[in-house]
Motif scaffolding. Sequence first.
Motif, PDB file in Angstrom:
ATOM      1  N   LYS A 154       0.854  -1.190   0.000  1.00  0.00           N
ATOM      2  CA  LYS A 154       0.000   0.000   0.000  1.00  0.00           C
ATOM      3  C   LYS A 154       0.885   1.233   0.000  1.00  0.00           C
ATOM      4  CE  LYS A 154      -4.085   1.994   2.167  1.00  0.00           C
ATOM      5  NZ  LYS A 154      -5.061   1.883   3.286  1.00  0.00           N
ATOM      6  N   GLN A 155       0.758   2.034  -1.031  1.00  0.00           N
ATOM      7  CA  GLN A 155       1.542   3.247  -1.186  1.00  0.00           C
ATOM      8  C   GLN A 155       0.608   4.452  -1.187  1.00  0.00           C
ATOM      9  OE1 GLN A 155       4.107   2.796  -4.603  1.00  0.00           O
ATOM     10  NE2 GLN A 155       4.993   0.885  -3.845  1.00  0.00           N
ATOM     11  N   PRO A 156       1.156   5.664  -1.129  1.00  0.00           N
ATOM     12  CA  PRO A 156       0.290   6.848  -1.097  1.00  0.00           C
ATOM     13  C   PRO A 156      -0.714   6.900  -2.241  1.00  0.00           C
ATOM     14  CG  PRO A 156       2.520   7.474  -0.525  1.00  0.00           C
ATOM     15  CD  PRO A 156       2.583   6.030  -0.929  1.00  0.00           C
ATOM     16  N   GLY A 157      -0.342   6.380  -3.416  1.00  0.00           N
ATOM     17  CA  GLY A 157      -1.246   6.399  -4.558  1.00  0.00           C
ATOM     18  C   GLY A 157      -2.142   5.188  -4.669  1.00  0.00           C
ATOM     19  N   GLY A 158      -2.038   4.273  -3.719  1.00  0.00           N
ATOM     20  CA  GLY A 158      -2.855   3.066  -3.775  1.00  0.00           C
ATOM     21  C   GLY A 158      -1.995   1.814  -3.744  1.00  0.00           C
ATOM     22  N   TRP A 159      -2.634   0.653  -3.827  1.00  0.00           N
ATOM     23  CA  TRP A 159      -1.927  -0.617  -3.803  1.00  0.00           C
ATOM     24  C   TRP A 159      -1.155  -0.832  -5.101  1.00  0.00           C
ATOM     25  CZ3 TRP A 159      -1.576  -3.534   0.490  1.00  0.00           C
ATOM     26  CH2 TRP A 159      -2.501  -3.302   1.525  1.00  0.00           C
ATOM     27  N   LYS A 160       0.083  -1.347  -4.975  1.00  0.00           N
ATOM     28  CA  LYS A 160       0.886  -1.677  -6.151  1.00  0.00           C
ATOM     29  C   LYS A 160       1.487  -3.073  -5.993  1.00  0.00           C
ATOM     30  CE  LYS A 160       2.066   2.731  -8.212  1.00  0.00           C
ATOM     31  NZ  LYS A 160       3.119   3.457  -8.962  1.00  0.00           N
ATOM     32  N   ILE A 161       1.565  -3.758  -7.103  1.00  0.00           N
ATOM     33  CA  ILE A 161       2.125  -5.096  -7.121  1.00  0.00           C
ATOM     34  C   ILE A 161       3.637  -5.027  -7.240  1.00  0.00           C
ATOM     35  CG2 ILE A 161       1.956  -5.331  -9.624  1.00  0.00           C
ATOM     36  CD1 ILE A 161       1.206  -8.253  -9.188  1.00  0.00           C
ATOM     37  N   TYR A 162       4.320  -5.938  -6.524  1.00  0.00           N
ATOM     38  CA  TYR A 162       5.767  -5.994  -6.677  1.00  0.00           C
ATOM     39  C   TYR A 162       6.291  -7.417  -6.866  1.00  0.00           C
ATOM     40  CZ  TYR A 162       6.012  -7.180  -1.670  1.00  0.00           C
ATOM     41  OH  TYR A 162       5.857  -7.782  -0.438  1.00  0.00           O
ATOM     42  N   ASP A 163       5.421  -8.409  -6.825  1.00  0.00           N
ATOM     43  CA  ASP A 163       5.832  -9.773  -7.150  1.00  0.00           C
ATOM     44  C   ASP A 163       4.592 -10.624  -7.386  1.00  0.00           C
ATOM     45  OD1 ASP A 163       7.575 -11.803  -7.713  1.00  0.00           O
ATOM     46  OD2 ASP A 163       8.387 -12.005  -5.687  1.00  0.00           O
TER      47      ASP A 163
END
Length: 208
Positions: A154-163
């Motif tokens: 969860k990042q400031p801009g929303g959820w991001k995939i990393y794997d």
Amino acid sequence: MNKAAKFSALFIITLVSFGTRATAQEAPDVLIKRISTQVMDAARADKDIQANNRQKVWDLAELKIFPYVDFTRMTSLAAGRYWRETTPDQQKALTDQFRSLLLYSYSSALSLIKNQTVEVKPLRARDGDTEVEVRSQIYQARGEPTEINYRLEKQPGGWKIYDINIQGAWLIETYKGSFAAEIAKSGIDGLIRNLTERNKKLVEAWRK
């Protein structure tokens, strides 16, 4: 479908889960289910994508998928301990080339989306978690379902995939060994040159 093509198709299906910006109220498992279904429906309905129109497929990947993937973290994990030894310029160059490799290698698999459906498993996470693993299965007309897990932050801009894990194999691990071998042989700059050359060959092959 051979193993490489199947992996490519499943990889891009997992990435389409991030084709639309998440809302702050939306849980990551709900996001994956909603967006993956919407984008898979759109890919099936687009004749250009079904015909593997490269520019159309690349545009879709660039605009609707890749902005929601944390390529910097993905690249740092693939580089492992060597990432700490790189300069900011090397980190940017390596990330850019790895991003391009994934685009050139996997984006055409959008045309392989036919009649797949997604089932997202209940999320196992605590309130306030900023990193989660979402489990899902991809169903096709024939054969057993394919298990796919996602690691998201969860990042400031929303959820991001990393794997992404497909049938027990994490995407990062797929590249980590080859990255380490190339770095040990010719350093970070050598890995960057290697990826640049691979990307150049992929583009040249598509232009023929």
